[in-house]
Design a protein around this motif. Structure first.
Motif, PDB file in Angstrom:
ATOM      1  N   CYS A   4      -7.901  15.090  11.835  1.00 24.76           N
ATOM      2  CA  CYS A   4      -8.889  15.583  10.874  1.00 24.76           C
ATOM      3  C   CYS A   4      -8.725  15.000   9.474  1.00 24.76           C
ATOM      4  CB  CYS A   4      -8.812  17.107  10.781  1.00 24.76           C
ATOM      5  SG  CYS A   4      -9.233  17.952  12.329  1.00 24.76           S
ATOM      6  N   GLY A   5      -7.570  14.448   9.181  1.00 23.62           N
ATOM      7  CA  GLY A   5      -7.324  13.959   7.824  1.00 23.62           C
ATOM      8  C   GLY A   5      -7.049  15.091   6.843  1.00 23.62           C
ATOM      9  N   THR A   6      -6.529  16.175   7.363  1.00 28.23           N
ATOM     10  CA  THR A   6      -6.271  17.372   6.563  1.00 28.23           C
ATOM     11  C   THR A   6      -4.777  17.684   6.542  1.00 28.23           C
ATOM     12  OG1 THR A   6      -6.672  18.727   8.529  1.00 28.23           O
ATOM     13  CG2 THR A   6      -8.544  18.378   7.058  1.00 28.23           C
ATOM     14  N   SER A   7      -4.426  18.808   5.939  1.00 23.80           N
ATOM     15  CA  SER A   7      -3.028  19.223   5.867  1.00 23.80           C
ATOM     16  C   SER A   7      -2.866  20.647   6.376  1.00 23.80           C
ATOM     17  CB  SER A   7      -2.533  19.165   4.413  1.00 23.80           C
ATOM     18  OG  SER A   7      -2.666  17.878   3.897  1.00 23.80           O
ATOM     19  N   ASP A   8      -1.855  20.863   7.179  1.00 25.02           N
ATOM     20  CA  ASP A   8      -1.472  22.201   7.647  1.00 25.02           C
ATOM     21  C   ASP A   8      -2.565  22.922   8.425  1.00 25.02           C
ATOM     22  OD1 ASP A   8       1.040  21.891   6.391  1.00 25.02           O
ATOM     23  OD2 ASP A   8       0.185  22.539   4.484  1.00 25.02           O
ATOM     24  N   VAL A   9      -3.331  22.191   9.229  1.00 29.86           N
ATOM     25  CA  VAL A   9      -4.434  22.791   9.964  1.00 29.86           C
ATOM     26  C   VAL A   9      -4.188  22.807  11.478  1.00 29.86           C
ATOM     27  CG1 VAL A   9      -6.911  22.577  10.463  1.00 29.86           C
ATOM     28  CG2 VAL A   9      -6.078  22.134   8.171  1.00 29.86           C
ATOM     29  N   SER A  10      -3.279  22.011  11.967  1.00 26.69           N
ATOM     30  CA  SER A  10      -3.125  21.825  13.417  1.00 26.69           C
ATOM     31  C   SER A  10      -2.893  23.127  14.184  1.00 26.69           C
ATOM     32  CB  SER A  10      -2.026  20.817  13.719  1.00 26.69           C
ATOM     33  OG  SER A  10      -0.800  21.235  13.186  1.00 26.69           O
ATOM     34  N   HIS A  71     -10.033  29.869   0.195  1.00 28.02           N
ATOM     35  CA  HIS A  71     -11.420  29.436   0.070  1.00 28.02           C
ATOM     36  C   HIS A  71     -11.486  28.023  -0.520  1.00 28.02           C
ATOM     37  CE1 HIS A  71     -15.686  29.721  -0.973  1.00 28.02           C
ATOM     38  NE2 HIS A  71     -15.352  29.346  -2.198  1.00 28.02           N
ATOM     39  N   HIS A  72     -10.731  27.773  -1.562  1.00 27.41           N
ATOM     40  CA  HIS A  72     -10.730  26.455  -2.185  1.00 27.41           C
ATOM     41  C   HIS A  72      -9.986  25.426  -1.335  1.00 27.41           C
ATOM     42  CE1 HIS A  72     -12.794  27.048  -6.035  1.00 27.41           C
ATOM     43  NE2 HIS A  72     -12.514  28.308  -5.777  1.00 27.41           N
ATOM     44  N   ASN A  73      -8.934  25.828  -0.651  1.00 28.74           N
ATOM     45  CA  ASN A  73      -8.277  24.921   0.297  1.00 28.74           C
ATOM     46  C   ASN A  73      -9.269  24.473   1.364  1.00 28.74           C
ATOM     47  OD1 ASN A  73      -5.794  24.993  -0.947  1.00 28.74           O
ATOM     48  ND2 ASN A  73      -4.936  26.533   0.417  1.00 28.74           N
ATOM     49  N   ASN A  74     -10.112  25.398   1.801  1.00 28.92           N
ATOM     50  CA  ASN A  74     -11.112  25.061   2.810  1.00 28.92           C
ATOM     51  C   ASN A  74     -12.130  24.071   2.257  1.00 28.92           C
ATOM     52  OD1 ASN A  74     -11.961  25.549   5.568  1.00 28.92           O
ATOM     53  ND2 ASN A  74     -13.790  26.456   4.682  1.00 28.92           N
ATOM     54  N   ALA A  75     -12.528  24.249   1.004  1.00 32.29           N
ATOM     55  CA  ALA A  75     -13.466  23.301   0.390  1.00 32.29           C
ATOM     56  C   ALA A  75     -12.865  21.899   0.361  1.00 32.29           C
ATOM     57  CB  ALA A  75     -13.832  23.759  -1.019  1.00 32.29           C
ATOM     58  N   VAL A  76     -11.586  21.803   0.025  1.00 26.20           N
ATOM     59  CA  VAL A  76     -10.900  20.508   0.006  1.00 26.20           C
ATOM     60  C   VAL A  76     -10.883  19.904   1.404  1.00 26.20           C
ATOM     61  CG1 VAL A  76      -8.649  19.393  -0.326  1.00 26.20           C
ATOM     62  CG2 VAL A  76      -9.524  21.018  -2.034  1.00 26.20           C
ATOM     63  N   ASN A  77     -10.526  20.702   2.404  1.00 21.40           N
ATOM     64  CA  ASN A  77     -10.484  20.200   3.774  1.00 21.40           C
ATOM     65  C   ASN A  77     -11.872  19.819   4.285  1.00 21.40           C
ATOM     66  OD1 ASN A  77      -7.724  20.159   4.274  1.00 21.40           O
ATOM     67  ND2 ASN A  77      -7.685  22.325   4.787  1.00 21.40           N
ATOM     68  N   LEU A  83     -15.693  13.100   4.484  1.00 20.94           N
ATOM     69  CA  LEU A  83     -15.396  11.709   4.130  1.00 20.94           C
ATOM     70  C   LEU A  83     -14.925  10.921   5.352  1.00 20.94           C
ATOM     71  CD1 LEU A  83     -13.629  12.131   0.680  1.00 20.94           C
ATOM     72  CD2 LEU A  83     -15.752  10.867   1.115  1.00 20.94           C
ATOM     73  N   LYS A  84     -14.142  11.564   6.192  1.00 25.77           N
ATOM     74  CA  LYS A  84     -13.604  10.870   7.364  1.00 25.77           C
ATOM     75  C   LYS A  84     -14.667  10.628   8.431  1.00 25.77           C
ATOM     76  CE  LYS A  84      -9.982  10.784  10.760  1.00 25.77           C
ATOM     77  NZ  LYS A  84      -8.599  10.996  11.012  1.00 25.77           N
TER      78      LYS A  84
END
Length: 109
Positions: A4-10, A71-77, A83-84
Motif C-alpha cells: 500500500c505504500g503506507t505505515s503500520d497498516v498490515s 483521523h489525520h493518519n488516515n488522511a495521510v495514508n 499517489l501510488k
C-alpha cells in the motif's frame, strides 16, 4: 505496508490480526490493490478511534486528540495510496498531486 505504500497498516489488512471483515467502509468487492489498501487504512482508523479513546467526560481536549490523530493518519495514508495507485488520472486533476503531498507533509506527525 509495502503493497500500500503506507505505515503500520498490515495488521488491519484482510489477512491481518485486526482486520475489519465484518465492517464495510465502502461498497464493492474490494478486489483491487487500491480497494484492499483503502479498506485496511479505514479499518486502522476505526480500530484506533475506538480503542484508543478514553471518553469519560473529564478531558474534552484529550478526547479530541485521541479522535483526530487517527483521523489525520488516515488522511495521510489515503493520500499515499492515491499517489501510488491513481496513476495518470491524478495528474489530470489540477493541483491534486500537490494537494496530496501537502496532506502527507502537513498532517504527518
Amino acid at each position: 505496508d509495502k503493497e500500500c505504500g503506507t505505515s503500520d497498516v498490515s495488521m488491519y489488512a484482510e489477512d491481518g490480526a485486526r482486520n475489519c471483515k465484518t465492517v464495510e467502509f465502502f461498497d464493492g468487492p474490494k478486489d483491487t490493490p487500491f480497494e484492499k489498501c483503502l479498506q485496511a487504512i479505514n479499518c486502522q482508523m476505526h480500530w484506533e478511534m475506538f480503542t484508543k479513546t478514553t471518553v469519560d467526560g473529564s478531558n474534552n481536549i484529550a478526547t479530541f486528540m485521541q479522535q483526530m490523530i487517527p483521523h489525520h493518519n488516515n488522511a495521510v495514508n489515503m493520500a499515499k495510496i492515491l499517489l501510488k495507485f491513481g496513476g495518470v488520472k491524478v495528474d489530470e486533476v489540477e493541483d491534486l498531486t500537490s494537494t496530496l503531498w501537502s496532506i502527507i507533509n502537513e498532517q504527518n506527525f
